[in-house]
Design an enzyme around this catalytic site. Structure first.
Site, PDB file in Angstrom:
ATOM      1  N   LYS A   1       0.838  -1.219   0.000  1.00  0.00           N
ATOM      2  CA  LYS A   1       0.000   0.000   0.000  1.00  0.00           C
ATOM      3  C   LYS A   1       0.862   1.254   0.000  1.00  0.00           C
ATOM      4  CE  LYS A   1      -1.777   1.584   4.060  1.00  0.00           C
ATOM      5  NZ  LYS A   1      -1.504   3.020   4.345  1.00  0.00           N
ATOM      6  N   ASN A   2       1.856   1.291   0.878  1.00  0.00           N
ATOM      7  CA  ASN A   2       2.612   2.537   1.064  1.00  0.00           C
ATOM      8  C   ASN A   2       3.632   2.809  -0.030  1.00  0.00           C
ATOM      9  OD1 ASN A   2       1.051   3.083   3.232  1.00  0.00           O
ATOM     10  ND2 ASN A   2       2.594   2.569   4.781  1.00  0.00           N
TER      11      ASN A   2
ATOM     12  N   CYS B   1      -5.129  13.018  12.801  1.00  0.00           N
ATOM     13  CA  CYS B   1      -5.780  11.729  12.563  1.00  0.00           C
ATOM     14  C   CYS B   1      -5.677  10.899  13.827  1.00  0.00           C
ATOM     15  CB  CYS B   1      -5.193  11.015  11.359  1.00  0.00           C
ATOM     16  SG  CYS B   1      -3.645  10.216  11.711  1.00  0.00           S
TER      17      CYS B   1
ATOM     18  N   ARG C   1       0.180  14.720  13.371  1.00  0.00           N
ATOM     19  CA  ARG C   1       0.761  14.503  12.043  1.00  0.00           C
ATOM     20  C   ARG C   1       0.853  15.789  11.200  1.00  0.00           C
ATOM     21  NH1 ARG C   1      -1.349   8.939   9.585  1.00  0.00           N
ATOM     22  NH2 ARG C   1       0.634   9.024   8.513  1.00  0.00           N
TER      23      ARG C   1
ATOM     24  N   VAL D   1       2.452  18.765   8.637  1.00  0.00           N
ATOM     25  CA  VAL D   1       3.097  18.683   7.317  1.00  0.00           C
ATOM     26  C   VAL D   1       4.176  19.764   7.185  1.00  0.00           C
ATOM     27  CG1 VAL D   1       1.207  17.533   6.083  1.00  0.00           C
ATOM     28  CG2 VAL D   1       1.209  20.030   6.288  1.00  0.00           C
ATOM     29  N   ASP D   2       4.652  20.284   8.328  1.00  0.00           N
ATOM     30  CA  ASP D   2       5.631  21.375   8.290  1.00  0.00           C
ATOM     31  C   ASP D   2       6.900  21.008   7.515  1.00  0.00           C
ATOM     32  OD1 ASP D   2       5.951  19.541  10.439  1.00  0.00           O
ATOM     33  OD2 ASP D   2       7.401  20.867  11.413  1.00  0.00           O
TER      34      ASP D   2
ATOM     35  N   ASP E   1       4.413   0.446  12.024  1.00  0.00           N
ATOM     36  CA  ASP E   1       3.232  -0.185  11.431  1.00  0.00           C
ATOM     37  C   ASP E   1       3.070  -1.649  11.843  1.00  0.00           C
ATOM     38  OD1 ASP E   1       2.574   2.174  10.213  1.00  0.00           O
ATOM     39  OD2 ASP E   1       3.344   1.620   8.238  1.00  0.00           O
TER      40      ASP E   1
ATOM     41  N   ARG F   1      -8.845  -0.614   4.230  1.00  0.00           N
ATOM     42  CA  ARG F   1      -7.954   0.423   3.687  1.00  0.00           C
ATOM     43  C   ARG F   1      -6.601  -0.178   3.317  1.00  0.00           C
ATOM     44  NH1 ARG F   1      -7.461   5.883   6.863  1.00  0.00           N
ATOM     45  NH2 ARG F   1      -6.154   6.114   5.020  1.00  0.00           N
TER      46      ARG F   1
HETATM   47  N1  EPU Z   1       6.238  14.625  10.872  1.00  0.00           N
HETATM   48  C1  EPU Z   1       6.359  15.948  11.230  1.00  0.00           C
HETATM   49  N2  EPU Z   1       6.280  16.886  10.240  1.00  0.00           N
HETATM   50  C2  EPU Z   1       6.106  16.554   8.940  1.00  0.00           C
HETATM   51  C3  EPU Z   1       5.992  15.194   8.575  1.00  0.00           C
HETATM   52  C4  EPU Z   1       6.069  14.234   9.576  1.00  0.00           C
HETATM   53  O1  EPU Z   1       6.514  16.257  12.399  1.00  0.00           O
HETATM   54  O2  EPU Z   1       6.038  17.463   8.112  1.00  0.00           O
HETATM   55  C5  EPU Z   1       6.281  13.591  11.934  1.00  0.00           C
HETATM   56  C6  EPU Z   1       4.999  12.783  12.001  1.00  0.00           C
HETATM   57  O3  EPU Z   1       3.997  13.439  12.734  1.00  0.00           O
HETATM   58  C7  EPU Z   1       5.473  11.503  12.654  1.00  0.00           C
HETATM   59  C8  EPU Z   1       6.893  11.359  12.101  1.00  0.00           C
HETATM   60  O4  EPU Z   1       7.277  12.652  11.636  1.00  0.00           O
HETATM   61  O5  EPU Z   1       5.537  11.676  14.023  1.00  0.00           O
HETATM   62  C9  EPU Z   1       7.030  10.372  10.960  1.00  0.00           C
HETATM   63  O6  EPU Z   1       6.128  10.713   9.918  1.00  0.00           O
HETATM   64  P1  EPU Z   1       6.350  10.267   8.420  1.00  0.00           P
HETATM   65  O7  EPU Z   1       6.320  11.447   7.546  1.00  0.00           O
HETATM   66  O8  EPU Z   1       7.585   9.413   8.374  1.00  0.00           O
HETATM   67  O9  EPU Z   1       5.098   9.328   8.184  1.00  0.00           O
HETATM   68  P2  EPU Z   1       4.058   9.392   6.961  1.00  0.00           P
HETATM   69  O10 EPU Z   1       4.780   9.574   5.696  1.00  0.00           O
HETATM   70  O11 EPU Z   1       2.962  10.310   7.311  1.00  0.00           O
HETATM   71  C10 EPU Z   1       4.195   6.872   6.369  1.00  0.00           C
HETATM   72  C11 EPU Z   1       3.223   5.751   6.215  1.00  0.00           C
HETATM   73  C12 EPU Z   1       2.705   5.361   7.591  1.00  0.00           C
HETATM   74  C13 EPU Z   1       3.886   4.921   8.439  1.00  0.00           C
HETATM   75  C14 EPU Z   1       4.927   6.056   8.517  1.00  0.00           C
HETATM   76  C15 EPU Z   1       6.181   5.677   9.265  1.00  0.00           C
HETATM   77  C16 EPU Z   1       2.257   6.052   4.026  1.00  0.00           C
HETATM   78  C17 EPU Z   1       1.062   6.359   3.209  1.00  0.00           C
HETATM   79  N3  EPU Z   1       2.126   6.154   5.350  1.00  0.00           N
HETATM   80  O12 EPU Z   1       3.479   7.935   6.991  1.00  0.00           O
HETATM   81  O13 EPU Z   1       1.836   4.263   7.398  1.00  0.00           O
HETATM   82  O14 EPU Z   1       3.460   4.587   9.730  1.00  0.00           O
HETATM   83  O15 EPU Z   1       5.304   6.456   7.174  1.00  0.00           O
HETATM   84  O16 EPU Z   1       6.782   4.575   8.679  1.00  0.00           O
HETATM   85  O17 EPU Z   1       3.292   5.691   3.499  1.00  0.00           O
HETATM   86  C18 EPU Z   1      -0.025   2.887   7.798  1.00  0.00           C
HETATM   87  O18 EPU Z   1       0.230   2.342   6.707  1.00  0.00           O
HETATM   88  O19 EPU Z   1      -0.863   2.407   8.611  1.00  0.00           O
HETATM   89  C19 EPU Z   1       0.691   4.104   8.141  1.00  0.00           C
HETATM   90  C20 EPU Z   1       0.282   4.944   9.096  1.00  0.00           C
END
Ligand code: EPU
Length: 429
Positions: free
Chosen positions: A22-23, A126, A131, A133-134, A316, A408
């Site tokens: 999925k990811n 969520c 989470r 997006v900064d 995960d 999902r």
């Molecule tokens: N974070 C920030 N600022 C940002 C982006 C992230 O503070 O701008 C923080 C997040 O809040 C979190 C940490 O950094 O605490 C890691 O976030 P990351 O960006 O690595 O996660 P993601 O890209 O939002 C993906 C997967 C998640 C998986 C995480 C970690 C996808 C679609 N989602 O999320 O998958 O847990 O990486 O490996 O690829 C799932 O599949 O159930 C799932 C949640």
């Protein structure tokens, strides 16, 4: 709303085919926005998140065709998806769509890189944390995008195109790294990403982008170098196998006992999780078709685990490991370091008789002799599947509510488990 009924106590044995990840599928589909050409993806899993993203891409004017089932195709094969973003008709991703799935925010990167503008709704928090997006915004700003927040939307502009630069992530982020990779692929000049996420899905997307004509080196390591190109073309790419699905079924058989072959799995994608299973006393073996996981006659030893970015133990799989450790002979500790609020399964596992104590980011799990079935529900995908794992070993009937979370991210979960001996069925309503 559908529910899943499970009667526990049966060992699992047989073969489970592992689906495409999925990811990786989601960012690969989003990468199609970078080119006028057609991106063909093989091994695409049938998941609710994939359907949601199809709708989001359609809103931008993307045409998607799923190849039909041909004679001789097994029902287990992933789908082939032809994605064509020949003409982008709208650079706005509205709240109604983005709020359904966080990863859809990532369309901001290809839209700004190819079109010079994007207006994408902030996804909001969520179930597993705020989470933010900064860091995605920081990466785009480093590449020269001008960003404003307006009415809940991130408005990004780069009328003269993006410019390569150094991007140093203060923390490892998968979403940030995907964003930087996609945007930098079409920027003028060279971009260097430091402290990049090393997750296998990042490398899979980079491999696909390189097939499309991008010049990316070092994906899968902490330092990625991207030489921007002016145009990308279509390509064909097969999605890598889902390491989280693999780990989930490995933990399921560790829980019930039995012997499973996970066909198509790539053990090197989840080595840290397999090491933990071995420590717990589970038999794990690479085979020529994938991975064999078995537990026969032995109890489970407790483990101490902390979630980490790849190659560490994945967040995960945290909930699934916790379900497993509820039956260990002793006390385990699991610390969650990636997300701030990823313990919603704890109270639901307690309904099945688990003894878990939470202290900040660490859960202490005292193994119990038996779990007992009960009605349960969960608020996210991985938490839901941890309840399925617990239910497979619980005495009597468990009814898992809010099955849409499972849909999902797990393709045909109940069919795959039932084919290996589990008493599990979906009850549609
Ligand atoms: N974070 C920030 N600022 C940002 C982006 C992230 O503070 O701008 C923080 C997040 O809040 C979190 C940490 O950094 O605490 C890691 O976030 P990351 O960006 O690595 O996660 P993601 O890209 O939002 C993906 C997967 C998640 C998986 C995480 C970690 C996808 C679609 N989602 O999320 O998958 O847990 O990486 O490996 O690829 C799932 O599949 O159930 C799932 C949640």
């Amino acid at each position: 709303m559908d529910r899943i009924r499970i009667v526990g106590g049966r060992p699992l044995s047989g073969t489970i085919p592992i689906s495409g990840a999925k990811n990786a599928t989601l960012p690969l589909m989003i990468a199609s926005l970078l080119t006028e050409g057609t991106l063909i993806l093989d091994n695409v899993p049938r998941l609710a998140d994939v359907i949601t993203l199809q709708r989001i891409l359609a809103n931008h004017g993307v045409d998607i065709m799923l190849s039909g089932k041909r004679a001789g195709d097994s029902a287990y094969q992933g789908q082939t998806m032809h994605i064509s973003a020949a003409r982008i008709v709208d650079t706005t991703a509205p709240y109604e769509l983005v709020s359904k799935m966080r990863a859809s925010f990532w369309v901001i990167a290809p839209l700004i890189a190819r079109m010079g503008e994007a207006r994408v709704s902030l996804p909001g928090g969520c179930a597993i944390g705020t989470r933010p997006v900064d860091l995605l915004i920081m990466a785009l700003e480093r590449l020269g995008a001008k960003i404003e927040i307006d009415g809940g939307y991130v408005v990004a502009r780069a009328p003269n195109g993006l410019k390569g630069n150094e991007i140093v992530f203060p923390k490892v982020t998968v979403s940030g790294t995907h964003t930087a990779l996609m945007a930098a692929s079409l920027a003028h000049g060279t971009t260097v990403i430091e402290n990049a996420a090393r997750e296998p899905e990042i490398k899979d997307v980079a491999d696909c982008l390189n097939k499309m004509g991008a010049k990316i080196s070092g994906a899968g390591q902490s330092r990625i170098v991207i030489e921007g190109v002016s145009k990308l073309s279509g390509a064909r790419h097969s999605v890598l196998p889902d390491r989280i699905e693999t780990g989930t079924y490995a933990m399921a058989v560790a829980m019930t006992g039995g012997d499973l072959t996970l066909a198509g799995a790539r053990p090197e994608l989840l080595q840290s999780a397999l090491d933990v299973l071995v420590q717990a006393g589970v038999e794990v073996q690479s085979t020529n078709v994938g991975l064999r996981v078995a537990r026969n006659g032995h109890g489970l030893a407790p483990v101490n685990v902390t979630t980490q970015p790849f190659p560490g133990f994945p967040t995960d799989l945290q909930a699934q490991l916790m379900a497993l450790m509820t039956r260990a002979n002793g006390t385990s500790h699991i610390t969650e370091t990636i997300f701030e609020n990823r313990f919603m399964h704890v109270q639901e596992l307690a309904r099945l008789g688990a003894h878990i104590h939470l202290d900040g980011e660490t859960a202490t799990i005292e193994g119990v002799d038996k779990l007992k079935g009960a009605p349960v529900m969960a608020t996210d995908l991985r938490a839901s599947v941890s309840l399925v794992i617990a239910a497979l070993a619980a005495e009597g009937e468990t009814m898992v509510n809010r099955v849409y979370h499972l849909d999902r991210g797990f393709e045909r979960l109940e069919d795959k488990l039932a084919a290996c001996g589990a008493e599990i069925a979906r009850i549609s309503s």
